[in-house]
Design an enzyme around this catalytic site. Sequence first.
Site, PDB file in Angstrom:
ATOM      1  N   GLN A  89      39.693  40.887  28.897  1.00  0.00           N
ATOM      2  CA  GLN A  89      39.982  39.816  27.952  1.00  0.00           C
ATOM      3  C   GLN A  89      41.477  39.748  27.660  1.00  0.00           C
ATOM      4  O   GLN A  89      42.139  40.780  27.508  1.00  0.00           O
ATOM      5  CB  GLN A  89      39.201  40.036  26.658  1.00  0.00           C
ATOM      6  N   SER A 174      38.423  47.080  30.575  1.00  0.00           N
ATOM      7  CA  SER A 174      37.538  46.755  29.457  1.00  0.00           C
ATOM      8  C   SER A 174      36.384  45.861  29.908  1.00  0.00           C
ATOM      9  O   SER A 174      35.508  46.299  30.637  1.00  0.00           O
ATOM     10  CB  SER A 174      38.342  46.114  28.322  1.00  0.00           C
ATOM     11  N   LEU A 175      36.396  44.575  29.539  1.00  0.00           N
ATOM     12  CA  LEU A 175      35.375  43.642  30.003  1.00  0.00           C
ATOM     13  C   LEU A 175      35.227  43.693  31.522  1.00  0.00           C
ATOM     14  O   LEU A 175      34.127  43.586  32.069  1.00  0.00           O
ATOM     15  CB  LEU A 175      35.753  42.216  29.587  1.00  0.00           C
ATOM     16  N   ARG A 199      27.633  40.817  24.609  1.00  0.00           N
ATOM     17  CA  ARG A 199      28.754  41.681  24.226  1.00  0.00           C
ATOM     18  C   ARG A 199      29.810  40.870  23.488  1.00  0.00           C
ATOM     19  O   ARG A 199      30.314  41.303  22.441  1.00  0.00           O
ATOM     20  CB  ARG A 199      29.360  42.322  25.477  1.00  0.00           C
ATOM     21  N   HIS A 287      37.893  48.410  20.820  1.00  0.00           N
ATOM     22  CA  HIS A 287      38.004  49.808  21.243  1.00  0.00           C
ATOM     23  C   HIS A 287      38.397  50.742  20.093  1.00  0.00           C
ATOM     24  O   HIS A 287      39.141  51.709  20.280  1.00  0.00           O
ATOM     25  CB  HIS A 287      38.972  49.944  22.421  1.00  0.00           C
ATOM     26  N   GLN A 336      32.010  52.335  25.247  1.00  0.00           N
ATOM     27  CA  GLN A 336      33.261  51.676  25.620  1.00  0.00           C
ATOM     28  C   GLN A 336      33.781  50.761  24.528  1.00  0.00           C
ATOM     29  O   GLN A 336      34.992  50.616  24.346  1.00  0.00           O
ATOM     30  CB  GLN A 336      33.041  50.893  26.928  1.00  0.00           C
TER      31      GLN A 336
END
Length: 385
Positions: A89, A174-175, A199, A287, A336
């Site tokens: 993202q 991440s994503l 998510r 996070h 995560q």
Amino acid sequence: MAAVCGTRISCATTEIAGTYVNSLQSKSLHSRCSFFSARGQQKLQFPDLCKSLHATRTRMSVAVGREALSSDTLFADYKASCAFFFPGQGAQAIGMGKEAAKVPAALELFNKAYDILGYDLMDVCVNGPKEKLDSTVISQPAIYVSSLAAVEALRADNKGQDIIDSVDVTCGLSLGEYTALAFAGVFSFEDGLKLVKLRGEAMQAAADATQGSMASVIGLDSEKVQALCDAANEDLAEGERVQIANYLCNGNYVVSGGIKGVEAVEAKAKSFKARMVVRLAVAGAFHTRLMASAVPKLEEALSATTFNIPKIPVISNVDAKPHSDPSVIKAILSQQVTSPVQWEATLKTLLGKGLQNSYELGPGKVIAGLLKRTDKTATIENISV
């Protein structure tokens, strides 16, 4: 739709097809299992091992003969000669995805996304408005679909399939870890998009409830950034404090937390000799513990989704290691959301394993920049639609 790379085990059930098996014995797997190639799916020798695999497909280990092998150690000695990287993202930009219409397989992904999301994702990607595309609930599906559409664009290229077949490790920021898992065949494109949709919604809800922010601190090593966070947190309540959320590369670390905490980092950064602090175009304190309320819904969705053993290693953001046990992968994906991203360790490990060729598939060139800052001699090609 995920691309298949490397050699896979062929069995009668779709839940087992694609599973890698490691043997602790010296006998070659080629004499004990049925294999087929990624492109031609041409069957070779076919003994009766598939029957035992079928019987144990829902267990935590894969049976080879009478030996049960831990299903999370299959990639302990993985290779890293060619890697696919997928962005996270923040990589979104108006105009992304506009070339997908020229590639039938890529366009089909956007059509499938329309059925799952209930809106025209390509229209938002191409035309915006920017505020809508930047929202967590839109940007996460947009990047996921656009990145996998880039894989299809590469596949349609003259030598694209050869490149795809040469990939022996993948990861995402991440994503992007979800995109990498889809590419590695852990779940279908559709199931992955459903997870990414949920998510994004869960993280947006958590962000709305906590009012957090994120910022990149440029020009300091990780120890100095931690000291900066400690100084910023001195007079703040628990919910306003900041921490390092993304270990991207030396000199570029993202702090995340309450808005007051991020403001304190901005105010104190010059005294710590940071070159600059840049606010990120995200909606919350990703996070960090401030995302904890997003975890239960995500855990429930992960539990209900079928995960396969990856066809190639997928490096986790949480610990910078590959995992092969589907239940472990699910647990790590739920962690995560609230755990720092160990991207710096991931890049250093891959480079240490002799990474030669790498590709960033999807919008933006963030990962290419991070790789170049980690190793100026590294080569990486960007592929997008």
